[in-house]
Scaffold this motif. Structure first.
Motif, mmCIF file in Angstrom:
data_model
loop_
_atom_site.group_PDB
_atom_site.id
_atom_site.type_symbol
_atom_site.label_atom_id
_atom_site.label_comp_id
_atom_site.label_asym_id
_atom_site.label_seq_id
_atom_site.Cartn_x
_atom_site.Cartn_y
_atom_site.Cartn_z
ATOM 1 N N TRP A 170 0.829 -1.198 0.000
ATOM 2 C CA TRP A 170 0.000 0.000 0.000
ATOM 3 C C TRP A 170 0.870 1.257 0.000
ATOM 4 O O TRP A 170 1.885 1.333 0.676
ATOM 5 C CB TRP A 170 -0.896 -0.019 1.234
ATOM 6 N N VAL A 171 0.459 2.247 -0.770
ATOM 7 C CA VAL A 171 1.083 3.563 -0.794
ATOM 8 C C VAL A 171 0.034 4.565 -0.342
ATOM 9 O O VAL A 171 -1.091 4.572 -0.863
ATOM 10 C CB VAL A 171 1.567 3.926 -2.213
ATOM 11 N N VAL B 224 -1.799 3.322 -7.113
ATOM 12 C CA VAL B 224 -1.772 2.474 -5.919
ATOM 13 C C VAL B 224 -2.024 1.017 -6.284
ATOM 14 O O VAL B 224 -1.361 0.115 -5.762
ATOM 15 C CB VAL B 224 -2.810 2.962 -4.891
#
Length: 323
Positions: free
Chosen positions: A76-77, A170
């Motif tokens: 995850w970003v 993402v």
């Protein structure tokens, strides 16, 4: 007649406004809020959704379902450098507020199976939940009336890299899966040039919103304030509102002034252009798989949001700090 839909969100800033669209527009029949990993920490996204339901005095009106807490294949970003906590520093006592036990993907599959061809999905975060539903049940795309996606740029600039808009960056594999899944009606609301031209609220407009004086207006001003400094630091003259615009366009297509069919694909292999949305406008021999919104009536959209937050509500739980 109201429009039934599911709102798939990574609640921060304008996602909160999109939830208000679903709660307060008489044209909306918001069946579910489904949560996907995106803007800020997952638990904070859920808290932001509860706060939005609270300011609308609709805590018991719409169920919240928890979905994917990471992308399909990647780490995850976050966008916490942009959004902070996503709520402008607001909080409420959320004791006793519980999400549904059913997973968000299961809820999407169930709700669309109960009324095939009747329920739309408005996806304003990464497309992980929608992709998982399509993978789990290949008939799912055929049951969704319309899929409205906030994501990508129309062969333009990105907002997390030079090439990519955040939602597609993402989880690019999810985005590609969704565009290849065979949804009957896909509508894309892109970051650039559309949002940057038609869905930016300047400081004057934010002040105009705040001046309405209702709890809803003060809430929207507060959550917008949280991103305004960042937006201005990168040359955007106000806060951006692509998420609430996406929900509004489902309910009010008269806001659209230009759209066209495109063949949309998402880059997944290159790190340089990860999440880039290649949108072919009809001259490359490719079959269109989406309608891409090219222009909207930005002034009418702003008036719509002003009218929405002019409604007087009584939040049952006090905010800290006070609105």
């Amino acid at each position: 007649m109201s429009t039934p839909f599911i709102l798939d969100t990574d609640t921060a800033q304008d996602d909160c406004v999109a939830i208000l669209v679903g709660l307060l527009d008489p044209a909306a029949d918001l069946r579910a809020i489904t949560m996907v990993a995106g803007n800020v920490g997952f638990a904070q996204q859920v808290r932001n959704a509860w706060m939005t339901l609270n300011v609308a005095d609709r805590l018991d009106a719409v169920p919240i379902f928890l979905g994917a807490q990471r992308p399909l294949m990647r780490e995850w970003v976050s966008a916490e450098n942009v959004h902070g906590d996503g709520s402008g520093g607001l909080s409420i006592d959320d004791s006793g507020l519980e999400a549904q036990a059913e997973n968000a993907v299961d809820a999407m599959l169930r709700i669309t199976a109960e009324q095939p061809g009747e329920v739309s999905i408005v996806a304003i975060g990464p497309l992980t939940n929608v992709a998982l539903a399509a993978i789990r049940d290949p008939e799912f795309p055929k049951r969704v009336k319309s899929l409205y996606i906030m994501g990508g740029s129309n062969n333009g600039r990105g907002n997390i890299t030079a090439a990519a808009e955040f939602n597609f960056y993402v989880d690019p594999e999810a985005a590609r899966t969704v565009f290849e899944a065979g949804f009957a009606d896909v509508v894309v609301v892109p970051w650039a040039p559309l949002t940057l031209r038609d869905a930016v609220f300047t400081k004057d407009r934010i002040a105009q919103l705040a001046g309405i004086g209702t709890p809803l207006a003060r809430f929207v001003e507060r959550v917008c304030r949280g991103t305004l400094a960042f937006d201005e630091s990168v040359g955007i003259p106000g806060s951006t509102h692509p998420d609430s615009l996406t929900a509004a366009l489902l309910l009010h297509p008269e806001l659209i002034t230009a759209e066209a069919p495109y063949a949309v694909d998402i880059e997944t292999s290159s790190e340089l252009t990860r999440g880039y949305s290649a949108m072919s406008w009809g001259v490359h021999g490719l079959e269109p798989n989406a309608r891409v919104i090219e222009a909207v009536d930005g002034d009418a959209f702003f008036r719509y949001i002003c009218d929405l937050v002019s409604q007087l509500t009584q939040p049952p739980r006090p905010f800290t700090p006070a609105l």
